[in-house]
Design a protein around this motif. Structure first.
Motif, PDB file in Angstrom:
ATOM      1  N   GLU A   1       3.612  10.331  -0.486  1.00 31.73           N
ATOM      2  CA  GLU A   1       4.779   9.569  -0.049  1.00 31.73           C
ATOM      3  C   GLU A   1       5.866   9.589  -1.112  1.00 31.73           C
ATOM      4  O   GLU A   1       5.601   9.774  -2.298  1.00 31.73           O
ATOM      5  CB  GLU A   1       4.383   8.118   0.263  1.00 31.73           C
ATOM      6  CG  GLU A   1       3.534   7.988   1.500  1.00 31.73           C
ATOM      7  CD  GLU A   1       3.154   6.556   1.804  1.00 31.73           C
ATOM      8  OE1 GLU A   1       2.966   6.271   2.997  1.00 31.73           O
ATOM      9  OE2 GLU A   1       3.034   5.733   0.887  1.00 31.73           O
TER      10      GLU A   1
ATOM     11  N   PRO B   1       0.820  -1.222   0.000  1.00 33.52           N
ATOM     12  CA  PRO B   1       0.000   0.000   0.000  1.00 33.52           C
ATOM     13  C   PRO B   1       0.850   1.267   0.000  1.00 33.52           C
ATOM     14  O   PRO B   1       1.922   1.309   0.603  1.00 33.52           O
ATOM     15  CB  PRO B   1      -0.799  -0.114   1.300  1.00 33.52           C
ATOM     16  CG  PRO B   1       0.065  -0.940   2.198  1.00 33.52           C
ATOM     17  CD  PRO B   1       0.795  -1.900   1.300  1.00 33.52           C
ATOM     18  N   VAL B   2       0.364   2.281  -0.699  1.00 33.45           N
ATOM     19  CA  VAL B   2       1.019   3.594  -0.718  1.00 33.45           C
ATOM     20  C   VAL B   2      -0.030   4.665  -0.436  1.00 33.45           C
ATOM     21  O   VAL B   2      -1.217   4.445  -0.623  1.00 33.45           O
ATOM     22  CB  VAL B   2       1.712   3.879  -2.066  1.00 33.45           C
ATOM     23  CG1 VAL B   2       2.872   2.929  -2.302  1.00 33.45           C
ATOM     24  CG2 VAL B   2       0.736   3.814  -3.221  1.00 33.45           C
ATOM     25  N   LYS B   3       0.432   5.827   0.008  1.00 34.82           N
ATOM     26  CA  LYS B   3      -0.454   6.959   0.276  1.00 34.82           C
ATOM     27  C   LYS B   3       0.021   8.165  -0.518  1.00 34.82           C
ATOM     28  O   LYS B   3       1.216   8.315  -0.776  1.00 34.82           O
ATOM     29  CB  LYS B   3      -0.446   7.303   1.769  1.00 34.82           C
ATOM     30  CG  LYS B   3      -1.048   6.231   2.645  1.00 34.82           C
ATOM     31  CD  LYS B   3      -1.018   6.648   4.090  1.00 34.82           C
ATOM     32  CE  LYS B   3      -1.559   5.527   4.970  1.00 34.82           C
ATOM     33  NZ  LYS B   3      -1.439   5.862   6.388  1.00 34.82           N
ATOM     34  N   ALA B   4      -0.911   9.011  -0.877  1.00 38.27           N
ATOM     35  CA  ALA B   4      -0.581  10.220  -1.620  1.00 38.27           C
ATOM     36  C   ALA B   4       0.435  11.052  -0.850  1.00 38.27           C
ATOM     37  O   ALA B   4       0.361  11.169   0.372  1.00 38.27           O
ATOM     38  CB  ALA B   4      -1.847  11.038  -1.871  1.00 38.27           C
TER      39      ALA B   4
ATOM     40  N   PRO C   1      -0.988  13.047  -5.322  1.00 44.42           N
ATOM     41  CA  PRO C   1      -2.249  13.045  -4.584  1.00 44.42           C
ATOM     42  C   PRO C   1      -3.490  12.856  -5.448  1.00 44.42           C
ATOM     43  O   PRO C   1      -4.582  12.754  -4.946  1.00 44.42           O
ATOM     44  CB  PRO C   1      -2.266  14.412  -3.900  1.00 44.42           C
ATOM     45  CG  PRO C   1      -1.359  15.252  -4.704  1.00 44.42           C
ATOM     46  CD  PRO C   1      -0.345  14.342  -5.311  1.00 44.42           C
TER      47      PRO C   1
END
Length: 71
Positions: A28, A23-26, A54
Protein backbone atom coordinates in the motif's frame (compact mmCIF):
# COMPACT_ATOMS: atom_id res chain seq x y z
CA UNK A 1 -3.73 16.08 7.75
CA UNK A 2 -5.58 15.06 4.60
CA UNK A 3 -5.46 12.50 1.77
CA UNK A 4 -5.75 8.75 2.12
CA UNK A 5 -3.60 8.45 5.25
CA UNK A 6 -5.85 10.42 7.59
CA UNK A 7 -7.47 7.36 9.20
CA UNK A 8 -4.28 5.29 9.19
CA UNK A 9 -1.73 7.71 10.65
CA UNK A 10 -1.69 10.29 13.45
CA UNK A 11 0.68 13.26 13.34
CA UNK A 12 1.76 14.68 16.69
CA UNK A 13 1.47 18.49 16.34
CA UNK A 14 4.11 19.14 19.01
CA UNK A 15 7.01 16.98 17.78
CA UNK A 16 6.03 15.93 14.24
CA UNK A 17 6.09 12.19 15.06
CA UNK A 18 3.96 10.14 12.68
CA UNK A 19 2.27 7.16 14.37
CA UNK A 20 0.44 4.23 12.80
CA UNK A 21 -3.11 4.00 14.22
CA UNK A 22 -4.83 1.76 11.66
CA UNK A 23 -4.20 -1.45 9.73
CA UNK A 24 -1.95 -1.45 6.66
CA UNK A 25 -1.13 -4.08 4.04
CA UNK A 26 2.08 -4.75 2.18
CA UNK A 27 2.30 -2.83 -1.07
CA UNK A 28 0.00 0.00 0.00
CA UNK A 29 0.98 3.61 -0.60
CA UNK A 30 -0.25 6.63 1.34
CA UNK A 31 0.06 10.35 0.67
CA UNK A 32 -0.44 12.65 3.64
CA UNK A 33 -0.68 16.40 3.14
CA UNK A 34 0.39 18.39 6.19
CA UNK A 35 0.30 22.11 6.88
CA UNK A 36 2.52 23.87 9.40
CA UNK A 37 1.91 27.32 10.83
CA UNK A 38 4.50 29.22 12.86
CA UNK A 39 3.81 31.61 15.72
CA UNK A 40 3.92 34.55 13.28
CA UNK A 41 1.09 33.11 11.18
CA UNK A 42 3.21 32.00 8.22
CA UNK A 43 2.28 28.60 6.84
CA UNK A 44 3.56 25.98 4.44
CA UNK A 45 2.27 22.66 3.12
CA UNK A 46 4.06 19.46 2.23
CA UNK A 47 3.29 15.86 1.34
CA UNK A 48 4.56 12.84 3.27
CA UNK A 49 4.60 9.69 1.15
CA UNK A 50 4.51 6.35 2.98
CA UNK A 51 5.02 3.03 1.19
CA UNK A 52 4.39 -0.23 3.05
CA UNK A 53 7.09 -2.76 2.16
CA UNK A 54 6.14 -6.43 1.70
CA UNK A 55 8.79 -7.61 4.17
CA UNK A 56 10.47 -6.22 7.26
CA UNK A 57 12.51 -3.11 6.52
CA UNK A 58 15.76 -3.59 8.38
CA UNK A 59 17.30 -0.44 6.94
CA UNK A 60 16.92 2.93 8.65
CA UNK A 61 15.40 5.94 6.90
CA UNK A 62 17.53 7.66 4.27
CA UNK A 63 17.64 11.44 4.04
CA UNK A 64 19.51 13.39 1.39
CA UNK A 65 20.25 16.32 3.70
CA UNK A 66 21.15 16.43 7.38
CA UNK A 67 18.78 19.32 8.09
CA UNK A 68 15.59 20.47 6.37
CA UNK A 69 14.29 23.99 6.97
CA UNK A 70 10.99 25.62 6.01
CA UNK A 71 10.64 29.32 5.29
Amino acid sequence: MTNNGKRIFKLNPRNGKLDLIGPVKAGEHYAITVEVIDSGGKSSQGVIEVRITPEPNLRGPRFLKFLYEAQ
